[in-house]
Design an enzyme around this catalytic site. Structure first.
Site, PDB file in Angstrom:
ATOM      1  N   ARG A 154       0.816  -1.223   0.000  1.00 42.14           N
ATOM      2  CA  ARG A 154       0.000   0.000   0.000  1.00 42.14           C
ATOM      3  C   ARG A 154       0.845   1.266   0.000  1.00 42.14           C
ATOM      4  NH1 ARG A 154      -3.826  -3.311  -1.640  1.00 42.14           N
ATOM      5  NH2 ARG A 154      -4.693  -4.624   0.004  1.00 42.14           N
ATOM      6  N   LYS A 245      -0.869 -14.715   8.042  1.00 38.83           N
ATOM      7  CA  LYS A 245      -2.192 -14.885   7.446  1.00 38.83           C
ATOM      8  C   LYS A 245      -2.120 -15.941   6.340  1.00 38.83           C
ATOM      9  CE  LYS A 245      -1.694 -10.949   4.233  1.00 38.83           C
ATOM     10  NZ  LYS A 245      -2.102  -9.566   3.917  1.00 38.83           N
ATOM     11  N   HIS A 246      -3.234 -16.635   6.062  1.00 39.79           N
ATOM     12  CA  HIS A 246      -4.605 -16.475   6.539  1.00 39.79           C
ATOM     13  C   HIS A 246      -4.989 -17.781   7.228  1.00 39.79           C
ATOM     14  CE1 HIS A 246      -3.986 -14.066   2.876  1.00 39.79           C
ATOM     15  NE2 HIS A 246      -4.814 -13.177   3.399  1.00 39.79           N
ATOM     16  N   HIS A 258     -12.334 -13.058  -1.756  1.00 38.52           N
ATOM     17  CA  HIS A 258     -12.880 -11.710  -1.942  1.00 38.52           C
ATOM     18  C   HIS A 258     -14.236 -11.767  -2.635  1.00 38.52           C
ATOM     19  CE1 HIS A 258      -8.591 -10.722  -1.394  1.00 38.52           C
ATOM     20  NE2 HIS A 258      -9.015  -9.555  -0.961  1.00 38.52           N
ATOM     21  N   ASP A 331      -9.767 -11.170   8.469  1.00 38.61           N
ATOM     22  CA  ASP A 331      -9.564 -10.559   7.163  1.00 38.61           C
ATOM     23  C   ASP A 331     -10.721  -9.578   6.969  1.00 38.61           C
ATOM     24  OD1 ASP A 331      -8.505 -10.020   4.671  1.00 38.61           O
ATOM     25  OD2 ASP A 331      -8.353 -12.114   4.062  1.00 38.61           O
TER      26      ASP A 331
END
Length: 611
Positions: A154, A245-246, A258, A331
């Site tokens: 990010r 994760k996860h 998703h 999540d």
């Protein structure tokens, strides 16, 4: 104090030690004198429990949530971001979000305009902390992000960007994984980000996995476990909470959580052997937080619930069997995998009942926040259950030094983020990851004498993680800097007949061709492009810029490298290997099956050529 939030690179006045203590007087009156910025706070459980006892029920509920918010500034975002906040959250700014819901955490995203550049990120972090600490019984905010490196990050340039997990898996160096975590953690901390949702602990054994893939270190659970533990040590040694994760493992699915609800069909025995080792290693390394997976594992819980909402998985296995007592974070609650069976109001309540501590990014915060509040008032959840999770979150904030030193400085950004030594370390690590899969007749390395003119063609997917891009341009630029005359011709992920013809015509004018491939399938026109380039008789080098499985679809190509991502650092390393400036050292961390017979292995784990 005010939050400038302008993204300027000049100095920003920081609160003094006295100001910080005054702002947090209600909760930090008995803190010891300040030590180094990375030191843990001297907050024992007795003091933390006292903080919890003074919180209202509404404040307690807020501490459980980690929420997105739009804007580059905590108090003065752009109008478009104010509008987005009003529409999605019912507040105008990050400061209003903290004041209204008393959220315990905020997650940064590039698409939410939180991460324009390092100085602005530091200002935003300070503005959020200032807003929260200025409230009655105000607490520091745990700011987080997804900075996995590779294809998911990010915070982009000028911060240091490292190869992704599968590339690191190809490098096989725990020392490199630790260095990555140490440097990346130091840079995040300098910008006020104290929790990173990395490393990925999933063992990717399914080449068709649409959501993990190169985000995983590989297919060997022992190798993945060692790299996970090393990266955890690096991050947490720099004062940033790592997040494995996860859980309980997302490496063997062909559904993206998703957009759907995956099922893992592993037996309990196979789960113990394949999926569990990296999480066990993370726990042994002292991992601060573990993220849940929105998928069903019938062998571990046959209720049909996703792991995020499963008490047998999160409490029975993770807490009791594996002995983990750190923070468990969901999540994103906006993902389809957790929303399929229950509505958005039930999900946060069921997650808490399962054993979760942090509720990440619900699609509608007001609905989720009020659902938890109502569940406590009506007796479905006890206040004691909330206190248990809040105490874990506060312990983590204390460990990270947030009560002692919640603010960051512009000078710290300048001294830490994207500095030359960090960038050089990323380049060195990347050089050890590039994997040479095929090299017929010793085509590689290319010679500047025999192959002075190089045409770079291929896929140009959107640049990940704020890197320069496009990939063909980065490769051509790097080869030109290494003494070749290189030109770029973008052909895309699905080149048309006309585009292929243009590339073939250009190839006839070149001495060699480098083709960047991206997830080639049997029916892909990328495959046709490479075949027609090879048919010209010009030397062709394929560079798989995402999944290394591309080589199975390209039997005619005389040379092929796996770069594992199309970030600048990995593409530049691939160019140095092509030019012979460094030798390829990477080894496949996953097996590549034959395209015509997936039961047969074309290249096994550990395959990799050199010069």
């Amino acid at each position: 104090m005010h939050d400038t939030g302008t993204g300027s690179t000049g100095s920003t006045a920081q609160p003094s030690r006295r100001t910080v203590l005054a702002a947090t007087a209600g909760v930090t009156a008995s803190l010891a004198a300040a030590g180094p910025s990375y030191a843990a706070d001297s907050m024992d459980d007795k003091r933390l429990r006292a903080l919890v006892s003074r919180m209202t029920l509404e404040e307690k509920v807020g501490q459980l949530f980690v929420m997105r918010v739009y804007g580059h500034s905590a108090t003065a975002p752009d109008q478009a971001d104010i509008d987005a906040n009003l529409k999605e959250i019912g507040v105008r700014t990050a400061a209003e979000l903290v004041a209204k819901y008393r959220v315990g955490g905020i997650i940064y995203f590039a698409w939410a305009h939180n991460t324009r550049e390092p100085h602005q990120i530091a200002d935003l972090s300070n503005g959020i902390q200032r807003a929260s600490l200025g409230l009655p019984r105000g607490l520091p905010v745990l700011i987080s992000t997804d900075q996995e490196h590779g294809i998911v990050a990010r915070v982009g340039k000028p911060a240091t960007l490292f190869p992704g997990a599968m590339a690191v898996g190809a490098g096989r160096s725990r020392s490199d994984a630790r260095t990555l975590g140490r440097i990346a953690g130091a840079e995040l901390r300098a910008m006020g980000i104290r929790q990173d949702y990395s490393p990925v602990a999933d063992v990717n054994v399914n080449p068709a996995n649409p959501v993990i893939g190169v985000r995983s270190f590989g297919a060997d659970p022992r190798a993945v476990a060692g790299l996970v533990a090393a990266e955890v040590a690096g991050y947490q040694g720099s004062g940033v909470a790592a997040t494995a994760k996860h859980f309980p493992g997302h490496g063997d699915t062909n559904v993206d959580s998703h957009t759907g609800f995956p099922t893992i069909t592993h037996s309990r025995e196979l789960w113990e052997k394949l999926d569990a080792p990296p999480f066990r290693a993370a726990i042994a390394a002292g991992i601060d937080s573990i993220m849940t997976a929105h998928l069903m594992v019938p062998a571990l819980d046959d209720s049909g619930d996703p792991a995020t909402l499963s008490r047998p998985i999160l409490t029975g296995i993770l807490r009791e069997r594996l002995g983990y007592d750190g923070v468990v974070v969901t999540d994103s609650l906006g993902m389809e995998g957790v929303r399929t069976k229950y509505g958005d109001a039930r999900v946060p309540v069921l997650a808490l009942k399962a054993g979760v501590d942090q509720l990440l990014n619900p699609p509608k915060l007001d609905l989720a926040w009020n659902a938890v509040l109502t569940a406590v008032r009506e007796g479905e959840l006890t206040e004691a259950r909330l206190d248990e999770s809040i105490l874990r979150v506060l312990r983590l904030k204390a460990k990270l030094g947030l009560f002692r030193s919640p603010y960051v400085s512009q000078g710290g950004v300048d001294r830490t983020v994207g500095i030359r030594t960090h960038l050089k370390a990323a380049d060195r690590i990347a050089e050890r990851t590039t994997t040479l899969l095929v090299n017929e007749d010793r085509l590689l390395p290319l010679s500047r004498r025999r192959h002075p003119k190089v045409l770079v063609v291929g896929a140009d997917p959107a640049s990940p993680s704020g890197t320069t891009g496009p990939p063909t341009g980065v490769l051509a630029g790097a080869l030109s800097e290494l003494g070749f005359t290189a030109t770029a011709l973008s052909t895309g992920t699905a080149p048309s007949v006309a585009t292929i013809a243009k590339a073939v015509a250009a190839a006839r004018d070149a001495d060699a061709v480098v083709a960047a491939t991206y997830n080639v399938t049997d029916g892909s026109s990328q495959k046709t492009l490479v075949e027609q380039l090879v048919a010209t008789g010009r030397p062709v080098v394929a560079v798989a810029i995402r999944n290394p499985y591309d080589i199975a679809q390209l039997p005619s190509v005389p040379a092929c490298l796996a770069a594992y991502s199309w970030t600048d650092v990995e593409l530049r390393a691939a160019a140095r290997v092509i030019a012979g400036r460094v030798k390829p050292r990477g080894k496949l961390p996953v097996a590549v099956q034959r395209a015509d017979d997936p039961e047969q292995v074309l290249y096994p784990v550990g395959h990799g050529l050199s010069y």
